[in-house]
Enzyme design. Structure first.
Site, PDB file in Angstrom:
ATOM      1  N   GLU A  21       3.683   6.746 -52.574  1.00 49.39           N
ATOM      2  CA  GLU A  21       3.853   8.126 -53.054  1.00 49.39           C
ATOM      3  C   GLU A  21       2.934   9.104 -52.327  1.00 49.39           C
ATOM      4  O   GLU A  21       2.498  10.098 -52.897  1.00 49.39           O
ATOM      5  CB  GLU A  21       3.628   8.225 -54.571  1.00 49.39           C
ATOM      6  N   GLY A  22       2.661   8.844 -51.076  1.00 50.29           N
ATOM      7  CA  GLY A  22       1.768   9.712 -50.301  1.00 50.29           C
ATOM      8  C   GLY A  22       0.342   9.223 -50.388  1.00 50.29           C
ATOM      9  O   GLY A  22      -0.248   9.195 -51.470  1.00 50.29           O
TER      10      GLY A  22
END
Lengths: 597, 597
Positions: free
Chosen positions: A439-440
């Site tokens: 998710e980054g």
């Protein structure tokens, strides 16, 4: 974790005593979401987490998923647990009644997701990914797509995924190559290979609905040429029933450091039939809607791991005897429980400060999501969105970075026993290691915070939040030590602004200054943000004690932990401030060929 | 690690350019240890590490050791590698010629041990433990015991262990219960169970010689009633040949987070025949001789892991393309190698600063061990011992704590790929996680440093070291930025003293102040110690460049990394200083029942 206990008492404290969720839900028209109902739902969720998910956490790690000619078998007990999850009506909780949901607030389903993740991170990935898929279709799908896909997804009969990453692009989605060719019937044929697809293939559900990023023919290069598609594993009839198999196959699963029970898949699309969601070439924008919520969810996973690590370490510290305390015991025992030792307490309090501070920040964000989704006031929606824009990268990165420390202390408090699999502490550390990556990464969150959010808004988003904190401090009328912490926090608000101006002016002439400062800036922001919530938690606890509350251990524990946070953890922000001010030169002047010894 | 390359160039730099090992060896009478010979030995060791040990590192992790009815089988290739190790004469390098050793300096065998550990931590545990056993018998055994056990151990035909821990006691050995009963023939019968015995049972050697802590009948309670014994797996005839099996059995092996190729055993002694080493009830003192050297070895493992993580991350950062650099490239490629991004450089430089700073500190300590063992001047021996007493807990704890960060960055630079097993980065993090636990946890090292060493010597040991650094700074006559760093370091020397006095006076009235400050004190000490070596490395590199050295990348890289260390990492010491000054109250005032949420 084997002996995991969902932290219901603290959840109630944060929701109802700290953030007054009762009025919050009333204001948004969730009249059915009474505190009693919420509490009952939390209790049932806790039972499911503690009694069903926690006992299969370790075996899930040991067995992992198995791959055989395109099929993935989840570990023993995962399927049964998923069936109970569906039967319990958990997947549908916060989705619209129109599509079979229960119409309850986002914050309710998200807050109990902490319990699922704390009990069994790997298992909780499956429903978590489905929620991402559902949100995306809800936000950007056509009515027809919703009617076709949502009911079974919301019911939990089907599961979902998000397919972004390819072998050569993770953070930089502009490079992606997966292709979508329009068919005459309005559908698309997708071809390409995606990797790292969590829950990409498994045996829990009757169908898997992939949400896939791909390029249309002649789409512009980079991020502006990416579109979003629904691509089901089994084709779906117009009335939403499973039909024949689509050309979507799982090529293999990854062998990972942790979350072994979660299938991380290579997914091959070979002229697979798909449906465009949202406008052509606007896929990344559609994806961001989902990603912001997914990032809060990932932060929650970090916080849940910190909580689980605290629980394990605390039990051990109260049981294991080793060395005498010079001050805490007067007995003649050859050794005392290790919780008497200051350094063991330092580790436990760090875990507690991170877990409970993280819970406060996460609930605050959930509350803002509720407002952004359901408030009738456009102004309040905008304010909530502004807060979320700023806080999402912080909640994602800071709660997962602190989880690395908290779970590492989980091992450390156990000594050598922490390194051995049977106690579950090392599994927590391995499982939660993913959370600063997916998710980054933390680096991506930091660029989002400093670049897009803070500087990208000319400081506006930050000013809104700093004003909230400053207003709170100025209006504060309480006892020491809280008054003293207020003053401290006011000083930090000034420093936060100064650091922001400093980086902003540096970056105006040298864009590398932004990346050089970003992670330290994010960590600084995390510590001062936690200080705000710890101040508020201590103040709330003081008020409760003054009102004669009987749970003195609970409330006094809050005040003591706030003290620990202000005296012992908040000063770390100054190292990060120094990092922000250090500038890019010491990073950029070294030649690439000089790194190697 | 698969592509591990032993860092020979930096080893030469540290040994010969920074610390002048040539004069050092000459002074100690190691006339045969010429720089050419040392370099040749390093080259051979590097070949063995890079070509034999590194390729079996990953398979060792995957297969682990297997246990079957008391026997332990090591992973594929471990036994063959051990045979090559023995045939290469490596085990005997720094042991006395009298017992079959080669009489070379401790620093030589220890410096190449870095390569073995960096290539394959799990495999390197087996010879590492043997060295501990040999040192103990050398220092405290009788001539007869030496004649009986040492030749085969030093040859490598036999292996050794150190058996300290029991289920209920790890850090606090005073609690141990294993019993030793005198027999009429002068031997002893040992009964009890030891756990966490590295290399306790395996298939690499013909015999395993355990060095065991146990209690004699009627021994005083606590640490003053512990004696030390030699207990071989197979009994040994007087002329040192293997005889019948002794009552020593392996009960099971642990399933661990990492170092899976290293057998961590439960060892049962059931009236096993043993021989007292050293004086009755003085076992712990004998053990400390060994432990100090073992702690340097553990620090070395941490540093080796940092180096390996740097190597992996650097290769990936120079290969993986993702996002454009705003300043570093003028091309039209859709993305640049990620080494252009400031935050990736921050991670790489942190790894480099920790690995190479750690190497400098470790070599400094090895040099002191050489002096303490071989100098003809009692004064010099004492000075070396004083330095070692202070630096041993720092080298052990700081090099292993920084290895946690460096190996975590190894994963982080790889993004999601770092979490996948095939790249080896996550294995490095799992393997090195043990190093802050065994040979005394970080908490134990911190108490040793602050309590026993610094305050226990009334600040004397610290003053000796601070004087060395201050003298260096005062005599310094160089260019900026080194002159500037000198001034900075002088300021830290003053702060180090002040912090020490502060804790000392606090602890005089409240002994909990010691434990409350200890880990932060240790970390502070680590950062300022590294600053000293980074200053010296930069200065040495500047001198070389001024003298016209051609390896400009290598030397300039040292100067740039020193700059990074001073600007970006050294400021972290101020968070630790704040932790030291925070005092015990915020740790001790919270009631034990208040920790739980």
């Amino acid at each position: 974790m084997e002996n995991y206990q969902s932290p219901q008492r603290d959840a109630q404290f944060v929701a109802y005593e700290l953030f007054d969720f009762q009025s919050h839900y009333d204001r948004l028209g969730f009249s059915e979401a009474s505190q009693d109902l919420v509490k009952a739902i939390h209790t049932e969720a806790a039972k499911f987490a503690d009694n069903i998910l926690a006992p299969i956490n370790q075996i899930g790690d040991q067995q992992g998923c198995t791959f055989d000619e395109g099929t993935v078998t989840t570990p023993k007990g995962f399927k049964e647990a998923y069936q109970q999850y569906v039967e319990g009506g958990w997947p549908s909780m916060s989705h619209p009644e129109k599509w079979g949901g229960q119409g309850l607030p986002y914050s309710l389903s998200t807050s109990i997701a902490e319990y699922f993740s704390g009990a069994n991170h790997a298992w909780a990935m499956y429903p978590g990914l489905s929620q991402g898929c559902i949100s995306t279709i809800l936000s950007h799908g056509t009515e027809e797509q919703k009617a076709r896909f949502l009911p079974k997804l919301i019911e939990g009969q089907w599961a979902g995924t998000m397919c972004l990453t390819e072998a050569h692009c993770g953070s930089d989605l502009g490079l992606l190559r997966c292709k979508a060719k329009p068919n005459e019937d309005g559908s698309y044929s997708l071809t390409g290979t995606k990797i790292f697809i969590s829950a990409g293939e498994h045996d829990l559900a009757d169908n898997i609905v992939h949400v896939v990023l791909a390029r249309l023919p002649d789409a512009p290069a980079g991020t502006k040429g990416i579109s979003l598609f629904i691509v089901p594993k089994f084709n779906v009839t117009e009335d939403g029933e499973v039909a024949d198999r689509n050309q979507v196959t799982c090529g293999s699963i990854e062998h990972k450091m942790g979350i072994n029970g979660s299938a991380t898949c290579v997914i091959n699309f070979d002229n697979a039939k798909g449906f465009l969601i949202g406008a052509e070439n606007r896929g990344l924008n559609c994806m961001f809607t989902f990603m912001n919520v997914a990032r809060i969810g990932t932060g929650l996973e970090g916080m849940a791991a910190s909580e689980a690590a605290l629980q394990g370490a605390l039990r051990y510290a109260q049981d294991r005897v080793q060395f005498r305390s010079p001050t805490q015991r007067d007995g003649t025992a050859p050794a005392d429980e290790i919780i008497v030792h200051p350094d063991v307490r330092r580790m436990l309090l760090t875990q507690k400060a991170f877990a409970e501070g993280g819970r406060a920040l996460a609930y605050y964000c959930m509350q803002q999501v509720d407002v952004s989704q359901h408030s009738e006031s456009a102004e309040k929606q905008q304010l909530a969105e502004a807060r979320l824009a700023l806080l999402t990268p912080i909640v994602k990165a800071f709660l997962t970075e602190t989880a690395q420390e908290a779970t590492s202390y989980g091992i450390q408090v156990f000594g050598g026993h922490g390194y051995v699999r049977e106690w579950g502490m090392e599994q927590l550390a391995r499982d939660t290691r993913i959370s600063t990556l997916y998710e980054g990464t933390t680096g991506i969150q930091a660029l989002d915070l400093l670049g897009r959010k803070v500087l990208g808004s000319n400081g506006e988003l930050l000013s809104v939040y700093i004003k909230e904190i400053s207003d709170y401090c100025e209006a504060f009328n309480g006892d020491v030590p809280q008054q003293h912490w207020c003053d401290t926090l006011q000083g930090y608000m000034q420093q936060w602004q100064e650091l922001t101006h400093h980086v902003g002016s540096q970056a105006a002439t040298n864009p590398d200054e932004l990346g050089a400062a970003s992670v330290d800036y994010l960590m600084y922001s995390g510590y001062v943000t936690f200080a705000y919530y710890w101040l508020r938690m201590a103040t709330t606890a003081s008020t409760k004690l003054a009102e004669g509350a009987t749970e003195t251990d609970f409330y006094q524990g809050k005040i003591e932990t706030a003290r620990f946070f202000f005296e012992r953890l908040l000063p770390r922000s100054q190292s990060h401030a120094a990092g922000v001010k250090a500038g890019a030169a010491s990073l950029m002047s070294i030649g690439e060929s000089m790194f190697k010894a």
